[in-house]
Write a protein that holds these residues in place. Structure first.
Motif, PDB file in Angstrom:
ATOM      1  N   THR A   1       0.831  -1.203   0.000  1.00 56.69           N
ATOM      2  CA  THR A   1       0.000   0.000   0.000  1.00 56.69           C
ATOM      3  C   THR A   1       0.866   1.254   0.000  1.00 56.69           C
ATOM      4  N   GLN A   2       1.893   1.257   0.797  1.00 57.95           N
ATOM      5  CA  GLN A   2       2.786   2.407   0.868  1.00 57.95           C
ATOM      6  C   GLN A   2       3.535   2.591  -0.451  1.00 57.95           C
ATOM      7  N   GLY A   3       3.980   1.528  -1.058  1.00 56.84           N
ATOM      8  CA  GLY A   3       4.692   1.613  -2.339  1.00 56.84           C
ATOM      9  C   GLY A   3       3.804   2.149  -3.444  1.00 56.84           C
ATOM     10  N   ILE A   4       2.565   1.709  -3.475  1.00 60.64           N
ATOM     11  CA  ILE A   4       1.628   2.190  -4.494  1.00 60.64           C
ATOM     12  C   ILE A   4       1.343   3.668  -4.284  1.00 60.64           C
ATOM     13  N   MET A   5       1.186   4.113  -3.036  1.00 64.69           N
ATOM     14  CA  MET A   5       0.948   5.533  -2.763  1.00 64.69           C
ATOM     15  C   MET A   5       2.132   6.391  -3.205  1.00 64.69           C
ATOM     16  N   VAL A   6       3.342   5.923  -2.971  1.00 66.74           N
ATOM     17  CA  VAL A   6       4.529   6.663  -3.392  1.00 66.74           C
ATOM     18  C   VAL A   6       4.565   6.763  -4.917  1.00 66.74           C
ATOM     19  N   MET A   7       4.225   5.692  -5.622  1.00 62.92           N
ATOM     20  CA  MET A   7       4.203   5.719  -7.092  1.00 62.92           C
ATOM     21  C   MET A   7       3.133   6.687  -7.600  1.00 62.92           C
ATOM     22  N   LEU A   8       1.956   6.691  -6.958  1.00 65.49           N
ATOM     23  CA  LEU A   8       0.890   7.598  -7.369  1.00 65.49           C
ATOM     24  C   LEU A   8       1.283   9.061  -7.141  1.00 65.49           C
ATOM     25  N   LEU A   9       1.911   9.366  -6.001  1.00 65.31           N
ATOM     26  CA  LEU A   9       2.368  10.726  -5.739  1.00 65.31           C
ATOM     27  C   LEU A   9       3.429  11.162  -6.744  1.00 65.31           C
ATOM     28  N   GLY A  10       4.316  10.254  -7.091  1.00 71.51           N
ATOM     29  CA  GLY A  10       5.338  10.562  -8.101  1.00 71.51           C
ATOM     30  C   GLY A  10       4.701  10.846  -9.454  1.00 71.51           C
ATOM     31  N   ALA A  11       3.721  10.042  -9.844  1.00 71.80           N
ATOM     32  CA  ALA A  11       3.031  10.261 -11.119  1.00 71.80           C
ATOM     33  C   ALA A  11       2.279  11.589 -11.104  1.00 71.80           C
ATOM     34  N   TYR A  12       1.663  11.931  -9.973  1.00 66.40           N
ATOM     35  CA  TYR A  12       0.948  13.197  -9.847  1.00 66.40           C
ATOM     36  C   TYR A  12       1.919  14.372  -9.960  1.00 66.40           C
ATOM     37  N   ALA A  13       3.073  14.277  -9.332  1.00 73.66           N
ATOM     38  CA  ALA A  13       4.068  15.349  -9.397  1.00 73.66           C
ATOM     39  C   ALA A  13       4.549  15.554 -10.835  1.00 73.66           C
ATOM     40  N   VAL A  14       4.783  14.467 -11.557  1.00 72.42           N
ATOM     41  CA  VAL A  14       5.218  14.573 -12.958  1.00 72.42           C
ATOM     42  C   VAL A  14       4.111  15.209 -13.800  1.00 72.42           C
ATOM     43  N   ALA A  15       2.863  14.798 -13.589  1.00 72.65           N
ATOM     44  CA  ALA A  15       1.741  15.356 -14.355  1.00 72.65           C
ATOM     45  C   ALA A  15       1.590  16.855 -14.078  1.00 72.65           C
ATOM     46  N   MET A  16       1.699  17.290 -12.822  1.00 71.07           N
ATOM     47  CA  MET A  16       1.590  18.707 -12.492  1.00 71.07           C
ATOM     48  C   MET A  16       2.748  19.506 -13.093  1.00 71.07           C
ATOM     49  N   TRP A  17       3.945  18.963 -13.042  1.00 67.73           N
ATOM     50  CA  TRP A  17       5.104  19.633 -13.632  1.00 67.73           C
ATOM     51  C   TRP A  17       4.897  19.811 -15.134  1.00 67.73           C
ATOM     52  N   MET A  18       4.417  18.776 -15.810  1.00 71.26           N
ATOM     53  CA  MET A  18       4.165  18.874 -17.255  1.00 71.26           C
ATOM     54  C   MET A  18       3.069  19.896 -17.545  1.00 71.26           C
ATOM     55  N   PHE A  19       2.024  19.921 -16.725  1.00 70.14           N
ATOM     56  CA  PHE A  19       0.925  20.865 -16.918  1.00 70.14           C
ATOM     57  C   PHE A  19       1.404  22.302 -16.762  1.00 70.14           C
ATOM     58  N   LEU A  20       2.154  22.572 -15.701  1.00 72.95           N
ATOM     59  CA  LEU A  20       2.577  23.935 -15.423  1.00 72.95           C
ATOM     60  C   LEU A  20       3.658  24.421 -16.375  1.00 72.95           C
ATOM     61  N   THR A  21       4.543  23.547 -16.832  1.00 74.84           N
ATOM     62  CA  THR A  21       5.581  23.984 -17.760  1.00 74.84           C
ATOM     63  C   THR A  21       5.051  24.147 -19.168  1.00 74.84           C
ATOM     64  N   SER A  22       3.952  23.483 -19.498  1.00 78.80           N
ATOM     65  CA  SER A  22       3.399  23.632 -20.839  1.00 78.80           C
ATOM     66  C   SER A  22       2.392  24.776 -20.916  1.00 78.80           C
ATOM     67  N   ALA A  23       2.011  25.347 -19.786  1.00 80.52           N
ATOM     68  CA  ALA A  23       1.044  26.448 -19.777  1.00 80.52           C
ATOM     69  C   ALA A  23       1.677  27.669 -20.445  1.00 80.52           C
ATOM     70  N   PRO A  24       0.935  28.338 -21.314  1.00 86.25           N
ATOM     71  CA  PRO A  24       1.509  29.497 -22.001  1.00 86.25           C
ATOM     72  C   PRO A  24       1.676  30.688 -21.058  1.00 86.25           C
ATOM     73  N   LYS A  25       2.642  31.529 -21.372  1.00 87.38           N
ATOM     74  CA  LYS A  25       2.802  32.782 -20.648  1.00 87.38           C
ATOM     75  C   LYS A  25       1.722  33.717 -21.172  1.00 87.38           C
ATOM     76  N   VAL A  26       1.050  34.421 -20.282  1.00 86.72           N
ATOM     77  CA  VAL A  26      -0.052  35.287 -20.677  1.00 86.72           C
ATOM     78  C   VAL A  26       0.286  36.733 -20.314  1.00 86.72           C
ATOM     79  N   HIS A  27       0.254  37.615 -21.328  1.00 87.06           N
ATOM     80  CA  HIS A  27       0.398  39.055 -21.126  1.00 87.06           C
ATOM     81  C   HIS A  27      -0.998  39.656 -21.186  1.00 87.06           C
ATOM     82  N   THR A  28      -1.284  40.615 -20.321  1.00 80.54           N
ATOM     83  CA  THR A  28      -2.597  41.248 -20.297  1.00 80.54           C
ATOM     84  C   THR A  28      -2.469  42.726 -20.649  1.00 80.54           C
TER      85      THR A  28
END
Length: 196
Positions: free
Chosen positions: A30-57
């Protein structure tokens, strides 16, 4: 010593898979699966935030005139609203420190809050850079249309686009950047950088 194949097969069937790969039992705990899920979530968030466009207003005094300028004269392609704007991860406009000189007289706190919604016009400036055009700027001197921006890089990119399209313009001041653009209908639009 030789082990007959039938005994070898019986031995393999009786041993769990984890005995062949050390640490496999802790990986699928259970602990190993949770660590893998947290790692996958961190990678997904990093990809989401780095691919977000810069916005000028840019705040403008007339949205329809701005549409004519950016779509017609400068031929900027329309852009989709970035996903991070739907989740309030937007860049701040710095509306708490807006100088009243640059804001229309009737602009109160409620309309400043409304100015930071994802509504308005969206254009693609560069590959991963977007321009968000919203209402909220006051008219300039001689009732000149104004486009106000808090980011110098944004205005430099707009000026570059103006120069590439050979649109009639005049640079009035370098720091803070301030220039005039004349559209097809003879309207003079002031583009002004405002320090935040």
């Amino acid at each position: 010593m030789t082990i007959p194949i039938s005994n070898m097969q019986a031995l393999l069937h009786s041993l769990p898979l984890a005995s062949f790969i050390p640490g496999m039992d802790t990986l699928f705990s259970t602990q190993g699966i949770m660590v893998m899920l947290l790692g996958a979530y961190a990678v997904a968030m990093w990809m989401f935030l780095t691919s977000a466009p810069k916005v000028h207003t840019i705040m403008v005094s007339d949205v329809q005139l701005a549409r004519n300028l950016y779509e017609g004269l400068l031929e900027l392609p329309a852009a989709d609203i970035p996903l991070h704007y739907y989740y309030n991860y937007e860049q701040s406009l710095g509306t708490a420190a807006i100088d009243p000189l640059y804001v229309t007289p009737g602009l109160g706190r409620s309309s400043i809050g409304a100015a930071s919604t994802p509504e308005g016009l969206w254009y693609q400036l560069k590959k991963n850079t977007q321009l968000h055009v919203i209402a909220g700027a006051s008219m300039g001197e001689k009732d000149r249309q104004r486009h106000v921006c808090f980011d110098r890089d944004c205005l430099e990119q707009v000026l570059l686009r103006v120069q590439m399209r050979k649109v009639k313009h005049k640079i009035r001041q370098e720091k803070p950047l301030n220039f005039l653009v004349k559209d097809y209908e003879g309207n003079v639009i002031e583009m002004a950088e405002v320090s935040n």
